[in-house]
Design an enzyme around this catalytic site. Sequence first.
Site, PDB file in Angstrom:
ATOM      1  CG  ASP A 185      21.068  32.314  16.987  1.00 26.14           C
ATOM      2  OD1 ASP A 185      22.022  31.837  17.273  1.00 26.14           O
ATOM      3  OD2 ASP A 185      20.943  33.561  16.508  1.00 26.14           O
ATOM      4  CG  HIS A 222      22.702  39.723  19.552  1.00 26.44           C
ATOM      5  ND1 HIS A 222      22.237  38.512  20.238  1.00 26.44           N
ATOM      6  CD2 HIS A 222      23.406  39.031  18.684  1.00 26.44           C
ATOM      7  CE1 HIS A 222      22.395  37.525  19.667  1.00 26.44           C
ATOM      8  NE2 HIS A 222      23.178  37.620  18.671  1.00 26.44           N
ATOM      9  CD  GLU A 245      21.820  37.329  14.794  1.00 23.76           C
ATOM     10  OE1 GLU A 245      21.377  35.970  14.928  1.00 23.76           O
ATOM     11  OE2 GLU A 245      22.315  38.041  15.632  1.00 23.76           O
TER      12      GLU A 245
HETATM   13 ZN   LIG Z   1      23.152  33.343  18.541  1.00 24.06          ZN
END
Ligand SMILES: [Zn+2]
Length: 274
Positions: free
Chosen positions: A8, A115, A133
């Site tokens: 990410d 987030h 995540e």
């Molecule tokens: Zn991301």
Amino acid sequence: MKLYLSADMEGISGIVDPTYINPGMENYERGRQLMTGDLNAVIEAALECGAEEIVVSDSHHTMNNILLEQLHPKAQLLCGTPRDFSMVQGLDSHFDAALFIGYHSRQGAPGVLSHTMTGVIRNMYINGQLVGEFGFNAIYAGLCGVPVCMVSGDDQIAAEAKQLIPQIQTAIVKKAVSRTAALCLSLEDSRAELRQKTKEALRNLSACAPLRTETPMQLTIEFAHTGEAEMAAIIPGSTYEPGTTRATCQVRDQYELYRTMRAMINLAATVPYV
Ligand SMILES: [Zn+2]
């Protein structure tokens, strides 16, 4: 040794705000260089530990951020969208371990650019356990029989990851000051940290077991408003919990888990806020 790197962008060295992670914004090209550089540090260390197959999954936004021209030639790059299993596409039981690079803390928690998946998710739960995540993808990996042995990012995702997997190695490349500010290590020091933690993780791989999760699983997503939850619950087998902003679905395995989550958030995103 065969390794899967899910990469990410929010937790990459030096990245602190949206200008680094959105195509067209002023620091985006720098963000791509920083991301590729972090991955190369991990790949170099993994090769020194004997890795013979390394797949890097570009897992941010358009999933076309990593610069193949600059990526270590011994790694393969999975990039582009759409992908049924998004950030963990291609992860299966033939891999010995997964490393999550550039990850960030969950929605509502402190940490740089925290987030969960997209803007519609307030909270997400698997079998009642709150996950971001990191947790979602780690549970998917566990159900494939693959341990997640290392995470990199800020101090907040390191703590979140340790809560779920106490044995995990954490490469902390920055300390969150606010959601869009951080105290960043020099690139020299952060890359040294990435190399060192990768080596520690791979040399002690047997200490890190795949996460175990009971199946079938209950996937629950809490949205911002009832309209989003009602729309998500049109998926057969899903239910809207009256009086809440939550939709719930029972799923059999990791494949249904990922597809259902993606379907729920894409449906919810079609609902205008007002
Ligand atoms: Zn991301």
